[in-house]
Design an enzyme around this catalytic site. Structure first.
Site, PDB file in Angstrom:
ATOM      1  N   CYS A 176       0.888  -1.247   0.040  1.00 19.32           N
ATOM      2  CA  CYS A 176      -0.065   0.173  -0.013  1.00 19.32           C
ATOM      3  C   CYS A 176       0.764   1.289   0.228  1.00 19.32           C
ATOM      4  O   CYS A 176       1.823   1.267   0.417  1.00 19.32           O
ATOM      5  CB  CYS A 176      -0.947   0.273   1.244  1.00 19.32           C
ATOM      6  SG  CYS A 176      -2.081  -1.266   1.512  1.00 19.32           S
ATOM      7  N   ARG A 215       3.203   0.013  -5.370  1.00 14.66           N
ATOM      8  CA  ARG A 215       3.011  -0.513  -3.974  1.00 14.66           C
ATOM      9  C   ARG A 215       1.712  -1.455  -4.043  1.00 14.66           C
ATOM     10  O   ARG A 215       1.383  -1.920  -2.783  1.00 14.66           O
ATOM     11  CB  ARG A 215       3.153   0.593  -3.121  1.00 14.66           C
ATOM     12  CG  ARG A 215       4.410   1.319  -2.937  1.00 14.66           C
ATOM     13  CD  ARG A 215       4.431   2.287  -1.891  1.00 14.66           C
ATOM     14  NE  ARG A 215       4.600   1.721  -0.891  1.00 14.66           N
ATOM     15  CZ  ARG A 215       5.699   1.361  -0.279  1.00 14.66           C
ATOM     16  NH1 ARG A 215       6.801   1.653  -0.492  1.00 14.66           N
ATOM     17  NH2 ARG A 215       5.530   0.873   1.174  1.00 14.66           N
ATOM     18  N   TRP A 233      -3.229  -2.366  -1.544  1.00 12.56           N
ATOM     19  CA  TRP A 233      -2.896  -3.617  -2.062  1.00 12.56           C
ATOM     20  C   TRP A 233      -3.647  -4.588  -0.875  1.00 12.56           C
ATOM     21  O   TRP A 233      -3.302  -4.496   0.250  1.00 12.56           O
ATOM     22  CB  TRP A 233      -1.448  -3.999  -1.812  1.00 12.56           C
ATOM     23  CG  TRP A 233      -1.033  -5.385  -2.191  1.00 12.56           C
ATOM     24  CD1 TRP A 233      -0.687  -5.758  -3.723  1.00 12.56           C
ATOM     25  CD2 TRP A 233      -0.911  -6.780  -1.562  1.00 12.56           C
ATOM     26  NE1 TRP A 233      -0.580  -7.157  -3.613  1.00 12.56           N
ATOM     27  CE2 TRP A 233      -0.467  -7.933  -2.395  1.00 12.56           C
ATOM     28  CE3 TRP A 233      -0.830  -6.994  -0.131  1.00 12.56           C
ATOM     29  CZ2 TRP A 233      -0.452  -8.998  -1.992  1.00 12.56           C
ATOM     30  CZ3 TRP A 233      -0.675  -8.254   0.161  1.00 12.56           C
ATOM     31  CH2 TRP A 233      -0.348  -9.307  -0.622  1.00 12.56           C
ATOM     32  N   ASN A 252      -0.792   1.955   5.914  1.00 13.22           N
ATOM     33  CA  ASN A 252      -0.048   0.992   5.193  1.00 13.22           C
ATOM     34  C   ASN A 252       0.577  -0.110   6.328  1.00 13.22           C
ATOM     35  O   ASN A 252       1.337   0.330   7.255  1.00 13.22           O
ATOM     36  CB  ASN A 252       1.303   1.463   4.306  1.00 13.22           C
ATOM     37  CG  ASN A 252       2.230   0.693   4.005  1.00 13.22           C
ATOM     38  OD1 ASN A 252       1.972  -0.528   3.731  1.00 13.22           O
ATOM     39  ND2 ASN A 252       3.559   1.229   3.910  1.00 13.22           N
ATOM     40  N   GLY A 253       0.197  -1.289   6.130  1.00 12.45           N
ATOM     41  CA  GLY A 253       0.789  -2.363   7.075  1.00 12.45           C
ATOM     42  C   GLY A 253      -0.327  -3.199   7.505  1.00 12.45           C
ATOM     43  O   GLY A 253      -1.299  -3.336   7.031  1.00 12.45           O
ATOM     44  N   GLU A 279      15.300 -16.777 -12.315  1.00 13.31           N
ATOM     45  CA  GLU A 279      14.927 -15.737 -12.488  1.00 13.31           C
ATOM     46  C   GLU A 279      14.067 -15.581 -13.717  1.00 13.31           C
ATOM     47  O   GLU A 279      13.109 -14.902 -14.207  1.00 13.31           O
ATOM     48  CB  GLU A 279      16.083 -14.860 -12.558  1.00 13.31           C
ATOM     49  CG  GLU A 279      15.929 -13.326 -12.736  1.00 13.31           C
ATOM     50  CD  GLU A 279      14.997 -12.711 -11.832  1.00 13.31           C
ATOM     51  OE1 GLU A 279      14.544 -13.152 -10.725  1.00 13.31           O
ATOM     52  OE2 GLU A 279      14.843 -11.528 -11.835  1.00 13.31           O
ATOM     53  N   LYS A 317      10.441 -13.937 -13.721  1.00 14.14           N
ATOM     54  CA  LYS A 317       9.902 -12.804 -14.649  1.00 14.14           C
ATOM     55  C   LYS A 317       8.725 -13.074 -15.737  1.00 14.14           C
ATOM     56  O   LYS A 317       7.747 -12.363 -15.756  1.00 14.14           O
ATOM     57  CB  LYS A 317      11.239 -12.464 -15.582  1.00 14.14           C
ATOM     58  CG  LYS A 317      12.358 -11.551 -14.960  1.00 14.14           C
ATOM     59  CD  LYS A 317      12.218 -10.445 -14.399  1.00 14.14           C
ATOM     60  CE  LYS A 317      11.513 -10.509 -12.971  1.00 14.14           C
ATOM     61  NZ  LYS A 317      12.453 -10.237 -11.985  1.00 14.14           N
ATOM     62  N   GLU A 352       5.433 -13.622 -13.505  1.00 15.13           N
ATOM     63  CA  GLU A 352       4.768 -12.470 -12.840  1.00 15.13           C
ATOM     64  C   GLU A 352       4.312 -11.454 -13.814  1.00 15.13           C
ATOM     65  O   GLU A 352       3.322 -10.673 -13.558  1.00 15.13           O
ATOM     66  CB  GLU A 352       5.955 -11.981 -11.709  1.00 15.13           C
ATOM     67  CG  GLU A 352       6.789 -11.323 -12.346  1.00 15.13           C
ATOM     68  CD  GLU A 352       8.007 -10.550 -11.314  1.00 15.13           C
ATOM     69  OE1 GLU A 352       7.591 -10.295 -10.577  1.00 15.13           O
ATOM     70  OE2 GLU A 352       9.196 -10.687 -11.654  1.00 15.13           O
ATOM     71  N   HIS A 378      14.315 -36.360 -13.323  1.00 12.58           N
ATOM     72  CA  HIS A 378      14.090 -37.149 -11.976  1.00 12.58           C
ATOM     73  C   HIS A 378      12.477 -36.823 -11.893  1.00 12.58           C
ATOM     74  O   HIS A 378      12.054 -36.741 -10.456  1.00 12.58           O
ATOM     75  CB  HIS A 378      14.672 -36.587 -10.871  1.00 12.58           C
ATOM     76  CG  HIS A 378      16.288 -36.955 -10.905  1.00 12.58           C
ATOM     77  ND1 HIS A 378      16.516 -38.379 -10.596  1.00 12.58           N
ATOM     78  CD2 HIS A 378      17.328 -36.517 -11.330  1.00 12.58           C
ATOM     79  CE1 HIS A 378      17.959 -38.398 -10.898  1.00 12.58           C
ATOM     80  NE2 HIS A 378      18.360 -37.228 -11.413  1.00 12.58           N
ATOM     81  N   LYS A 412       5.404  -3.667  -5.603  1.00 12.92           N
ATOM     82  CA  LYS A 412       6.826  -3.436  -5.703  1.00 12.92           C
ATOM     83  C   LYS A 412       7.402  -3.669  -4.203  1.00 12.92           C
ATOM     84  O   LYS A 412       8.463  -4.254  -4.099  1.00 12.92           O
ATOM     85  CB  LYS A 412       7.202  -2.187  -6.093  1.00 12.92           C
ATOM     86  CG  LYS A 412       8.655  -1.872  -6.502  1.00 12.92           C
ATOM     87  CD  LYS A 412       9.045  -2.224  -7.625  1.00 12.92           C
ATOM     88  CE  LYS A 412      10.681  -2.262  -7.913  1.00 12.92           C
ATOM     89  NZ  LYS A 412      11.170  -3.495  -8.692  1.00 12.92           N
TER      90      LYS A 412
HETATM   91  C1  F6R Z   1      10.280  -9.752  -8.902  1.00 14.68           C
HETATM   92  C2  F6R Z   1      10.167  -9.077  -7.717  1.00 14.68           C
HETATM   93  C3  F6R Z   1      10.092  -9.553  -6.247  1.00 14.68           C
HETATM   94  C4  F6R Z   1      10.966  -9.167  -5.191  1.00 14.68           C
HETATM   95  C5  F6R Z   1      10.729  -9.475  -3.953  1.00 14.68           C
HETATM   96  C6  F6R Z   1      11.719  -9.029  -2.768  1.00 14.68           C
HETATM   97  O1  F6R Z   1      10.358  -9.516  -9.914  1.00 14.68           O
HETATM   98  O2  F6R Z   1      10.645  -7.996  -7.762  1.00 14.68           O
HETATM   99  O3  F6R Z   1      10.313 -10.945  -6.350  1.00 14.68           O
HETATM  100  O4  F6R Z   1      12.449  -9.383  -5.464  1.00 14.68           O
HETATM  101  O5  F6R Z   1       9.493  -8.966  -3.406  1.00 14.68           O
HETATM  102  O6  F6R Z   1      11.748  -7.598  -3.248  1.00 14.68           O
HETATM  103  P1  F6R Z   1      12.881  -6.574  -2.399  1.00 14.68           P
HETATM  104  O7  F6R Z   1      14.216  -6.967  -3.330  1.00 14.68           O
HETATM  105  O8  F6R Z   1      12.433  -5.455  -2.034  1.00 14.68           O
HETATM  106  O9  F6R Z   1      13.070  -7.208  -0.910  1.00 14.68           O
END
Ligand code: F6R
Length: 627
Positions: free
Chosen positions: A2, A27, A74, A100-101, A499, A503, A506, A522, A622
């Site tokens: 949020c 966020r 969020w 927020n929280g 990774e 990507k 998501e 396996h 984010k």
């Molecule tokens: C994927 C992504 C998330 C963050 C994860 C940790 O693209 O961005 O998987 O890597 O939420 O976030 P941070 O790095 O801010 O702790």
């Protein structure tokens, strides 16, 4: 998660709140709302879904209020519906709160308030706050006192902002383990979950600390602790430039951030590599200037790395480097798992938290618990905490002994790209620094690795210049019908397979799994047929032949094979792969930073062609500030 924003000053608050929310939308974007105070009334407007719905609602309203708060949500407690959107109001609608929280004890508080005949309009945890403040306001006329008393009843991690119709010159905010920054303008003051929301208005900022409450008026800002003692704090001026948070002609932030990667790596190299260090001169100082003190680096027996998501993938590359280059046994855990099943305590352990935002709740809590459980032990067991983060002013920076600032600049796209590359650079630097200090590899080898790293920026540029069109074209083949992808890799490039898969899922919502290439037989190989493309990260080096064999096994099951490899093996690769994403020649140890780039691009183009919201994928945020 949020985002919250607040404004008090001489301009129309609504526009400032909305543009602030726009910058905080990464966020969370389940709903948005604002509350302003004008002519003795609180005017609250909310809308389900993304911010443009709120904008639409506000289009034909005229509002001259000079104070207000806003929120982008969020959803945690209660569905993403309008009645659960913030701000939340008290019964007579004269007081508004954004949060927020998570208020962990909200059920108990809610029952208490319901027993006093208070009616709730939402299913959120936040709504207890305006009702509690109102209860305390009946005992005291001071909004500040009522908020202090309310906070004393709240458990959890939160940041709040409050306005009241009877107090048109007062905006009160408080922080308990959720980020909150204050901005200082000329006769106007701001608050926000992230400085990006206020950067267009001021670069003079102050991070509120845990346990602090601030009173913003048109005349200034007063800060108190939760017990009411006045605090003396000084703002600082950021060197960030508002242009950094614009798209600068790119269609999406994610694409812009992919293209920023060469510059990010250059900045990292310029910041941390000592230009005067030459392996053949037997220098008596480290090739890397990380500023790590001996108490963090000497006599290390073990390194443990805690992180989530993409940062966890960078940590896996880090493990490879710390073990293979610096020779230190290293473990990597998901912070969310480590919190509840911490590993046995080992002496002389360096604990590293990796987080681009510096605010991920699980990572912070895992580091705090590590500090706490070692606190009473003898010195060799004491916690040594290091953060690798892109936010030098974030919460993680405040709890760690030292940070490695990754200098990637702000990342707006929810999918991490340039911050991943920068975190990985952080691990190269740390491994080289420790390798030099421990002499775990000869200096000439350190020199070779540094020389390889110096080529990375231009090599990424080569990928972007020569591969972009081909990758976009290839992406068209996967925008319909394909529902599953498999990514494989080995050794230092297994994290790149992880990774690549993350990507893709998501931002394109295509199911993707990653396996160490040798594990396919396996079990997962049973999934393969001509509808499941396989992406093999096949960088030349110690496991190249193995990966090629594993890829052949996939091909024998009719899978369409996409290889990430170098031109050096073009003939063999052409024989193996249906499609090739070519990267420049590179030493295996450095190859992950190049191998990830075409995978970022492939995911980006698949999602963009599908017309999806690349920068704000569904259900994500984010900065994950809830557990
Ligand atoms: C994927 C992504 C998330 C963050 C994860 C940790 O693209 O961005 O998987 O890597 O939420 O976030 P941070 O790095 O801010 O702790």
């Amino acid at each position: 998660m949020c985002g919250i924003v607040g404004y008090i000053g001489t301009q129309a608050a609504t526009d400032i709140l909305i543009s602030g929310l726009e910058r905080l939308e990464y966020r969370g974007y389940d709903s948005a709302g604002i509350a302003t105070v004008e002519e003795g009334q609180v005017n609250c407007v909310k809308a389900k879904g993304k911010l443009f719905n709120l904008r639409e609602k506000l289009e034909h309203t005229i509002n001259h209020a000079q104070i207000g708060i806003g929120h982008t949500r969020w959803a945690t407690h209660g569905k993403p519906e309008e009645h659960n959107a913030h701000p939340h109001l008290n019964t007579d609608r004269r007081l508004a709160v954004v949060q927020n929280g998570i208020i962990e004890n909200y059920l108990e508080l809610k029952e208490e308030l319901i027993s006093k005949k208070i009616e709730f309009r939402s299913e959120t945890d936040t709504e207890v706050i305006p009702h509690l403040i109102t209860q305390f306001l009946t005992d005291s006329n001071s909004l500040m006192t009522a908020i202090q008393k309310t906070i004393a009843r709240l458990e959890g991690a939160f940041a709040i902002a409050v306005v009241h119709a009877d107090n048109p010159y007062e905006l009160i905010v408080a922080r308990q383990q959720a980020p909150l920054v204050l901005g200082f303008g000329q006769g106007e003051f701001f608050c926000a979950s992230d400085m990006t929301a206020i950067l267009p208005h001021t670069r003079t900022i102050l991070n509120l600390e845990n346990g602090e409450i601030a009173r913003l008026t048109p005349l200034g800002v007063e800060i108190y602790d939760f017990e009411g003692a006045r605090m003396s704090r000084f703002p600082r001026t950021l060197d960030w430039n508002p242009v950094q948070v614009e798209k600068q002609g790119f269609r999406h932030y994610m694409l812009k951030e992919i293209y920023e990667q060469p510059a990010v790596v250059r900045t990292c190299l310029d910041t941390y590599i000592n230009p005067n260090w030459h392996a053949d001169e037997n220098p008596d100082y480290s090739p890397v200037n990380l500023g790590l003190t001996p108490n963090l680096t000497d006599n290390l027996e073990h390194i443990q790395v805690l992180a989530c998501g993409t940062s966890w993938h960078a940590a896996l590359i880090g493990k490879y480097l710390l073990e293979q280059v610096a020779g230190i046994p290293t473990t990597v855990d998901y912070a969310s798992e480590f919190r509840y099943s911490p590993k046995p305590i080992i002496s002389n352990t360096l604990t590293i938290g990796v987080t681009q935002s510096g605010e991920t709740a699980d990572t912070i809590a895992a580091l705090e618990s590590e500090r706490a459980r070692r606190a009473d032990l003898e010195p060799k067991f004491q916690a040594k905490l290091l953060a690798i983060t892109n936010r030098a002013e974030s919460s993680i920076a405040q709890i760690c002994d030292r940070i490695i600032d990754t200098h990637a600049g702000i990342e707006i796209g929810v999918a991490a790209t340039k911050t991943f590359v920068a975190q990985t650079m952080g691990f190269y630097f740390l491994s080289l620094d420790l390798a030099y200090r421990r002499q775990s590899v000869p200096n000439y080898k350190i020199g070779e690795i540094i020389a390889g790293l110096r080529h990375i920026p231009s090599q990424i540029e080569t990928i972007l210049d020569t591969q972009a069109d081909a990758i976009e074209e290839l992406a068209h083949d996967f925008t319909t019908e394909i529902e599953d992808f498999i990514f494989i890799g080995r050794g230092i490039n297994f994290p790149i397979a992880l990774e690549g898969a993350l990507k893709l899922k998501e931002i394109s919502y295509i199911h993707a799994e990653a396996y160490p290439a040798g594990e396919m037989k396996h079990g997962p190989i049973a999934l393969l047929d001509n509808k499941v493309p396989v992406v093999a990260v096949a960088m030349p080096g110690s496991v190249y032949d193995k990966v090629i064999s594993n890829a052949q096994e996939a091909k024998a099951r009719d899978a369409r094979l996409i290889g990430v490899t170098t031109a050096m093996n073009a003939t063999e690769a052409a024989h193996t792969f249906d499609d090739i994403l070519t990267v420049p020649e590179v030493d295996e140890l450095i190859s992950p930073i190049l191998a990830v780039v075409p995978l970022q691009m492939l995911s980006y183009h698949i999602a963009a062609i599908k017309g999806l919201d690349v920068d704000q994928p569904r259900n994500l945020a984010k900065s994950v500030t809830v557990e």
